[in-house]
Design a protein around this motif. Structure first.
Motif, PDB file in Angstrom:
ATOM      1  N   SER A  68      19.740  93.041  64.580  1.00 42.55           N
ATOM      2  CA  SER A  68      19.651  92.473  65.928  1.00 42.55           C
ATOM      3  C   SER A  68      18.511  91.467  66.025  1.00 42.55           C
ATOM      4  CB  SER A  68      19.449  93.590  66.954  1.00 42.55           C
ATOM      5  OG  SER A  68      20.564  94.440  66.994  1.00 42.55           O
ATOM      6  N   ALA A  69      17.372  91.793  65.394  1.00 44.48           N
ATOM      7  CA  ALA A  69      16.240  90.865  65.410  1.00 44.48           C
ATOM      8  C   ALA A  69      16.602  89.561  64.711  1.00 44.48           C
ATOM      9  CB  ALA A  69      15.033  91.513  64.745  1.00 44.48           C
ATOM     10  N   ALA A  70      17.312  89.664  63.585  1.00 42.42           N
ATOM     11  CA  ALA A  70      17.705  88.455  62.860  1.00 42.42           C
ATOM     12  C   ALA A  70      18.704  87.623  63.656  1.00 42.42           C
ATOM     13  CB  ALA A  70      18.305  88.848  61.507  1.00 42.42           C
ATOM     14  N   ILE A  71      19.648  88.283  64.315  1.00 46.57           N
ATOM     15  CA  ILE A  71      20.652  87.573  65.119  1.00 46.57           C
ATOM     16  C   ILE A  71      19.987  86.837  66.278  1.00 46.57           C
ATOM     17  CG2 ILE A  71      22.486  87.964  66.804  1.00 46.57           C
ATOM     18  CD1 ILE A  71      23.700  88.008  64.172  1.00 46.57           C
ATOM     19  N   ASN A  72      19.116  87.528  66.992  1.00 46.44           N
ATOM     20  CA  ASN A  72      18.550  86.967  68.225  1.00 46.44           C
ATOM     21  C   ASN A  72      17.472  85.919  67.977  1.00 46.44           C
ATOM     22  OD1 ASN A  72      20.164  88.557  69.920  1.00 46.44           O
ATOM     23  ND2 ASN A  72      18.782  90.295  69.697  1.00 46.44           N
ATOM     24  N   THR A  73      16.778  86.007  66.842  1.00 42.83           N
ATOM     25  CA  THR A  73      15.708  85.048  66.585  1.00 42.83           C
ATOM     26  C   THR A  73      16.160  83.851  65.763  1.00 42.83           C
ATOM     27  OG1 THR A  73      15.028  86.303  64.622  1.00 42.83           O
ATOM     28  CG2 THR A  73      13.927  86.817  66.707  1.00 42.83           C
ATOM     29  N   VAL A  74      17.168  84.044  64.902  1.00 48.05           N
ATOM     30  CA  VAL A  74      17.596  82.958  64.007  1.00 48.05           C
ATOM     31  C   VAL A  74      19.078  82.649  64.155  1.00 48.05           C
ATOM     32  CG1 VAL A  74      17.769  82.195  61.608  1.00 48.05           C
ATOM     33  CG2 VAL A  74      15.794  83.547  62.342  1.00 48.05           C
ATOM     34  N   GLY A  75      19.916  83.704  64.045  1.00 45.26           N
ATOM     35  CA  GLY A  75      21.359  83.490  63.957  1.00 45.26           C
ATOM     36  C   GLY A  75      21.951  82.699  65.094  1.00 45.26           C
ATOM     37  N   LYS A  76      21.688  83.117  66.331  1.00 47.43           N
ATOM     38  CA  LYS A  76      22.297  82.470  67.494  1.00 47.43           C
ATOM     39  C   LYS A  76      21.784  81.043  67.702  1.00 47.43           C
ATOM     40  CE  LYS A  76      24.916  85.839  69.117  1.00 47.43           C
ATOM     41  NZ  LYS A  76      26.383  85.712  69.251  1.00 47.43           N
TER      42      LYS A  76
ATOM     43  N   SER B 146      28.623  86.931  65.225  1.00 46.25           N
ATOM     44  CA  SER B 146      28.899  88.024  66.158  1.00 46.25           C
ATOM     45  C   SER B 146      27.807  89.080  66.074  1.00 46.25           C
ATOM     46  CB  SER B 146      30.252  88.659  65.849  1.00 46.25           C
ATOM     47  OG  SER B 146      30.405  89.881  66.548  1.00 46.25           O
ATOM     48  N   GLY B 147      27.089  89.268  67.168  1.00 44.62           N
ATOM     49  CA  GLY B 147      26.054  90.298  67.200  1.00 44.62           C
ATOM     50  C   GLY B 147      26.630  91.701  67.132  1.00 44.62           C
ATOM     51  N   HIS B 148      27.765  91.908  67.791  1.00 41.81           N
ATOM     52  CA  HIS B 148      28.406  93.229  67.751  1.00 41.81           C
ATOM     53  C   HIS B 148      28.822  93.580  66.323  1.00 41.81           C
ATOM     54  CE1 HIS B 148      28.453  93.000  72.090  1.00 41.81           C
ATOM     55  NE2 HIS B 148      29.071  94.159  72.194  1.00 41.81           N
ATOM     56  N   ALA B 149      29.404  92.625  65.607  1.00 42.51           N
ATOM     57  CA  ALA B 149      29.815  92.876  64.225  1.00 42.51           C
ATOM     58  C   ALA B 149      28.610  93.137  63.339  1.00 42.51           C
ATOM     59  CB  ALA B 149      30.617  91.695  63.696  1.00 42.51           C
TER      60      ALA B 149
END
Length: 486
Positions: free
Chosen positions: A72-80, A110-113
């Motif tokens: 989640s940290a990786a998605i919200n700080t970099v991925g999106k 996809s954060g859920h995935a």
């Protein structure tokens, strides 16, 4: 190339939108919503921890949540922020599938995935059995994101890959139990007791899950004699069991195992440990987590020799028998914490009682005045471990050698802020020296200048000291049945 990938992604999205999966309209949208903010996985972790009958289940739940947090940290700080992809147009998706609240963030990844894959992978890295249970649910959550029209298939695949990577990255920092080297333990010969023949197992009825574990013992070892008794009956029952059997079995937590170990060592009998307490540090450090582990060792005769920690005078006071410990001996805030926890545990449960006890003790306790190895100074905590405790990730944990002949001595010196000093000592780790924390290896420790009646703890039990204490070890004094495949 990017346009080609998008066109194929769009074509696959349209194919999914045009298909109707039997029963999916009622299940997948609800499943997708339940995974919002990781709630589904937090609930699953709580269920695993509550229903799991072994430490492996609890470790799997904790690793799953930690892997989810990393993903989640990786998605919200970099991925999106890396790829600002628009969400799919919902015209092709039937209304019955669409979510009531549409997400407003970018579509890739996809954060859920990512959360689903990270949780499932983290769980599987610790427990294949629980991983097999969780994996289909994680796959369904990932599929639901395409089925409900909130993500393209490529978004889901990228999120899943990121989640799996997060779980493996965490494993690189905090190894799983299976990655850790087997403890150094001198192997020895013990009499094979297939099906528990000539084994007497004593069960502490009031220890954690011991009663349920006793039923598993009877199934796995039909020829063993199983004796269940109350805590105050344990000493007599253990001596009688040692007189009747070729080996002594014990089912309970660390305090119960401590009693059995002293009896087994005195009678020269091998000990068979069945973890059935709230805490089972000694059994887990030997690689014993289930009844099957001990039953397999009994069938093959696999055993090891381990050191037995000793303190004098023992709990009976001056002139009494020596005291023994398998895990640790401590003075200072920890004995008081144990006493407070035991007072509250019957009313609110073990873990909440531990949190409340820590709050009360750190708020009102004063440093202990004692002379350690000839030097007098105030102490918040004196910890003496039976063998050196190694780090497992950021915190001290498992012992890699239960027969090293050494005491792991750690002292947290006095000051006005016990909470900060204890935290600093935990972060500093083993074998360090600082104004707050000192850790050394010793063969023998002498403590003098104690106020008579000072509480001390050994393997989770509390007793009261005289003016002096001497702590040392009996090297390789105890033989324990242990699976030799570790």
């Amino acid at each position: 190339m990017r346009g080609l990938l998008h066109s194929r992604d769009l074509a696959l999205f349209r194919s999914v939108a045009g298909r109707r999966w039997p029963g999916a309209d009622q299940v997948l949208p609800r499943l997708s919503r339940s995974a919002d903010h990781g709630l589904l996985w937090f609930g699953a972790a709580a269920g695993m921890a509550a229903l799991g009958s072994s430490a492996r289940a609890r470790r799997a739940a904790l690793r799953g949540v930690a892997s989810l947090a990393v993903a989640s940290a990786a998605i919200n700080t970099v991925g999106k922020r890396a790829v600002r992809r628009e969400r799919p147009i919902l015209d092709l998706v039937p209304m019955v599938r669409q979510l009531k609240r549409q997400p407003f963030t970018t579509s890739f990844p996809s954060g859920h995935a990512a959360s689903a894959a990270a949780f499932a992978t983290g769980v599987a890295l610790e427990s294949r059995g629980w991983g097999a249970v969780v994996a289909p649910v994680a796959a369904a959550v990932a599929a639901s994101r395409v089925y409900t029209g909130v993500h393209y298939p490529g978004d889901v695949l990228a999120g899943a890959a990121l989640g799996i990577g997060a779980a493996f990255a965490l494993r690189g920092v905090v190894p799983t139990r299976g990655q850790l080297p087997a403890p150094g333990r001198p192997p020895t010969a013990a009499a094979p007791l297939p099906a528990g023949k000539d084994l007497v197992v004593v069960v502490n009825q009031e220890s954690g899950t011991a009663t349920a574990t006793a039923s598993l013992v009877r199934e796995a070892l039909p020829l063993a004699e199983v004796v269940e008794c109350a805590p105050d009956e344990l000493p007599g029952a253990l001596v009688e069991a040692a007189d009747r059997g070729r080996a002594l079995g014990i089912c309970g937590g660390d305090g119960t195992v401590n009693l059995a170990a002293s009896v087994a060592a005195t009678h020269g009998l091998p000990l068979a440990v069945f973890p059935g307490g709230t805490l089972n540090h000694f059994a887990y450090d030997l690689g014993i987590e289930t009844v099957h582990d001990t039953a397999a060792a009994l069938a093959s005769g696999g055993a090891v020799r381990v050191d037995l920690g000793r303190f004098r005078p023992g709990p009976q006071g001056p002139g009494g028998a020596d005291g023994y410990f398998l895990n640790a001996f401590s003075l200072g805030v920890y004995p008081e914490l144990v006493r407070t926890r035991e007072r509250w545990a019957p009313r609110i449960g073990g873990w909440p009682a531990g949190v409340l006890a820590a709050f009360e003790v750190l708020r009102g306790q004063r440093p202990l005045a004692a002379e350690l190895q000839g030097k007098r100074r105030p102490l918040w905590l004196l910890f003496v471990g039976n063998g050196l405790f190694q780090r497992v990730g950021p915190a001290p944990g498992r012992r890699h050698n239960l027969a090293d002949g050494l005491l792991d001595v750690r002292a947290v010196h006095g000051g006005r802020t016990p909470g900060l000093r204890l935290l600093a000592a935990a972060v500093a780790g083993p074998l360090t020296r600082s104004p707050v924390h000192a850790a050394v290896r010793r063969h023998r420790v002498r403590i003098a200048g104690l106020t008579p009646g000072t509480p001390y703890a050994y393997d989770g039990e509390v007793a009261y000291s005289g003016a002096e204490l001497t702590i040392d070890k009996l090297p390789e004094a105890l033989t324990v049945y242990c699976p030799m495949t570790l």
